[in-house]
Design an enzyme around this catalytic site. Structure first.
Site, PDB file in Angstrom:
ATOM      1  N   LYS A  61       0.819  -1.221   0.000  1.00  0.00           N
ATOM      2  CA  LYS A  61       0.000   0.000   0.000  1.00  0.00           C
ATOM      3  C   LYS A  61       0.850   1.267   0.000  1.00  0.00           C
ATOM      4  O   LYS A  61       0.435   2.292  -0.542  1.00  0.00           O
ATOM      5  CB  LYS A  61      -0.949   0.007   1.196  1.00  0.00           C
ATOM      6  CG  LYS A  61      -1.854  -1.215   1.284  1.00  0.00           C
ATOM      7  CD  LYS A  61      -2.661  -1.420   0.009  1.00  0.00           C
ATOM      8  CE  LYS A  61      -3.699  -2.520   0.139  1.00  0.00           C
ATOM      9  NZ  LYS A  61      -3.125  -3.861   0.382  1.00  0.00           N
TER      10      LYS A  61
ATOM     11  N   TYR B 227     -12.705 -14.615   3.085  1.00  0.00           N
ATOM     12  CA  TYR B 227     -11.638 -13.628   3.297  1.00  0.00           C
ATOM     13  C   TYR B 227     -11.149 -13.738   4.741  1.00  0.00           C
ATOM     14  O   TYR B 227     -11.932 -13.712   5.686  1.00  0.00           O
ATOM     15  CB  TYR B 227     -12.176 -12.224   3.030  1.00  0.00           C
ATOM     16  CG  TYR B 227     -11.186 -11.119   3.312  1.00  0.00           C
ATOM     17  CD1 TYR B 227     -10.319 -10.682   2.325  1.00  0.00           C
ATOM     18  CD2 TYR B 227     -11.119 -10.524   4.564  1.00  0.00           C
ATOM     19  CE1 TYR B 227      -9.403  -9.671   2.567  1.00  0.00           C
ATOM     20  CE2 TYR B 227     -10.212  -9.514   4.829  1.00  0.00           C
ATOM     21  CZ  TYR B 227      -9.359  -9.093   3.832  1.00  0.00           C
ATOM     22  OH  TYR B 227      -8.449  -8.088   4.091  1.00  0.00           O
TER      23      TYR B 227
ATOM     24  N   TYR C 123      -3.403 -12.844   2.620  1.00  0.00           N
ATOM     25  CA  TYR C 123      -3.041 -12.607   1.224  1.00  0.00           C
ATOM     26  C   TYR C 123      -1.896 -13.505   0.744  1.00  0.00           C
ATOM     27  O   TYR C 123      -2.080 -14.362  -0.106  1.00  0.00           O
ATOM     28  CB  TYR C 123      -2.648 -11.134   1.023  1.00  0.00           C
ATOM     29  CG  TYR C 123      -3.776 -10.166   1.242  1.00  0.00           C
ATOM     30  CD1 TYR C 123      -4.680  -9.868   0.221  1.00  0.00           C
ATOM     31  CD2 TYR C 123      -3.951  -9.530   2.462  1.00  0.00           C
ATOM     32  CE1 TYR C 123      -5.716  -8.972   0.412  1.00  0.00           C
ATOM     33  CE2 TYR C 123      -4.980  -8.634   2.674  1.00  0.00           C
ATOM     34  CZ  TYR C 123      -5.867  -8.354   1.642  1.00  0.00           C
ATOM     35  OH  TYR C 123      -6.903  -7.472   1.841  1.00  0.00           O
TER      36      TYR C 123
END
Length: 406
Positions: free
Chosen positions: A70, A330, A356
């Protein structure tokens, strides 16, 4: 060894304002020899290609807290954050032509309880001397619901780090209005005299969100020459997580520009196409939904960096997403994700995150021993296939999964 390709980005890409958050040197790429050896062992195919796996360590890319992908995206947002007339400060559900009176005073973003994105936005805010407010949804995915201790899950990992960084945290459930619309929060802040700057989850819906990884494509292309790759001389397959979508999209647009420039230069550099594989991390939406988003984000980034006919130059044929490793939800660790996380730690001493990168590793290792990769090598007459695993960070969430990781 081939000479280094120029690090300077071409116009108009190099004219886009960027605030440095990353280290001056590129995040390192290093080989994963043990994992490569394991992945090459295919008993029924003695003539199978050698699989050479490398890792690009985006988790070592920045001096700020919890380095990850990010920060690379946020570098292109900071100039807009500081602008007296920012181009993106209202929630995307409420477009408006009204402008702020001066630069932002507080960054506002959203995510799941264990969102890596919110931590990186908060750390950036503190670095810039701004306040930070994060909206955390307990019901995003099933990490909170499946925890043996939901109270601990809502306090450890990235939640704890957000608190340590001094963010104001507001938690919601799925049925709370603020869980789907942050506009009331932004209005509340404006009425109190603040100037909020809204950063959507993952920064992907922000029109500048894909630029960071378009730039990363140039960085990777330069590092290919330093890795002394065999076979094609480039990374044949690049595996990366696909959540909100702009990391994959940025790589697609960036490598399109890299290869178009090399084609025009007439030199003898190895050229693509590279196979950029986005491993989806959530089964909430169908793959087609994510593919459409990635294509849209890639075209938006492409227009900004100089692919002026981006709709023609970037097509759905460039978007490769794999939804076979999403698991049950998720943030939910299944046996395949747990196995990949343990294997990377035990073979290479590298910690992944459970949301992830562990799913990306599981997908990559499956691909490495697949018939598809063997056929790719045969088609291109390669004795070696070079694979790049992009480690996007997130290890700080591990403590919240104390009951499911080991």
């Amino acid at each position: 060894m081939r000479p280094r390709i120029p690090t300077q980005l071409p116009p108009p890409f190099n004219q886009l304002p960027r605030y440095p958050i990353l280290y001056h040197e590129p995040s390192p790429i290093h080989p994963l020899p043990t994992l490569s050896q394991i992945s090459t062992r295919i008993p029924h195919a003695d003539s199978s290609p050698r699989i050479c796996i490398f890792a690009k360590r985006e988790d070592q890319s920045s001096p700020l807290a919890c380095a990850g992908n990010k920060y690379r995206k946020l570098e292109y947002l900071v100039p807009d954050i500081f602008s007296p007339t920012p181009t993106y400060h209202y929630h995307e559900s409420h477009p408006t032509n009204q402008t702020l009176q001066g630069p932002a005073t507080i960054l506002v973003t959203e995510g799941a309880l264990q969102s890596n994105h919110t931590v990186q936005v908060t750390a950036l805010a503190r670095k810039l001397g701004l306040k930070a407010l994060v909206l955390l949804n307990r019901d995003t995915g099933s990490g909170y619901k499946t925890s043996s201790s939901p109270d601990h899950f809502a306090q450890l990992g990235n939640v704890q780090i957000n608190k340590l960084l001094g963010a104001e945290i507001r938690m919601y459930n799925a049925d709370d209005p603020e869980a789907t619309d942050a506009q009331p929060v932004l209005e509340e802040l404006r009425k109190s005299g603040q100037r909020p700057y809204w950063i959507p989850g993952g920064a992907s819906l922000h029109h500048l969100g894909g630029l960071g990884y378009a730039r990363a494509a140039f960085e990777i292309a330069e590092q290919e020459s330093e890795c002394r790759l065999g076979g094609s001389g480039l990374f044949d397959f690049i595996f990366v997580a696909c959540g909100s979508g702009s990391t994959v999209a940025g790589l697609i647009s960036g490598f399109k520009l890299v290869d178009s420039l090399r084609m025009g230069s007439g030199d003898n550099w190895p050229r693509g196409p590279r196979n950029i594989i986005g491993i989806l991390n959530s089964p909430t939406r169908p793959r087609a939904y994510h593919e459409e988003r990635v294509l849209r984000f890639a075209r938006t980034a492409g227009q900004l960096i100089g692919l002026f006919n981006s709709e023609r130059e970037i097509t759905m044929d460039d978007v490769h997403l794999d939804d076979r490793f999403v698991g049950e939800g998720y943030g939910v660790i299944d046996d395949e994700t747990r196995k990949a996380l343990s294997m990377m730690a035990e073979t290479e001493g590298i910690l992944l995150d459970p949301v992830y990168t562990a799913k990306v590793a599981a997908g990559m290792m499956h691909w490495a021993q697949s018939e598809e990769m063997i056929k790719y090598a045969e088609k291109n007459r390669l004795g070696e296939v070079n694979v790049l695993f992009i480690h996007t960070g997130g290890q700080a969430a591990l403590s919240a999964y104390f009951d499911r990781v080991v």
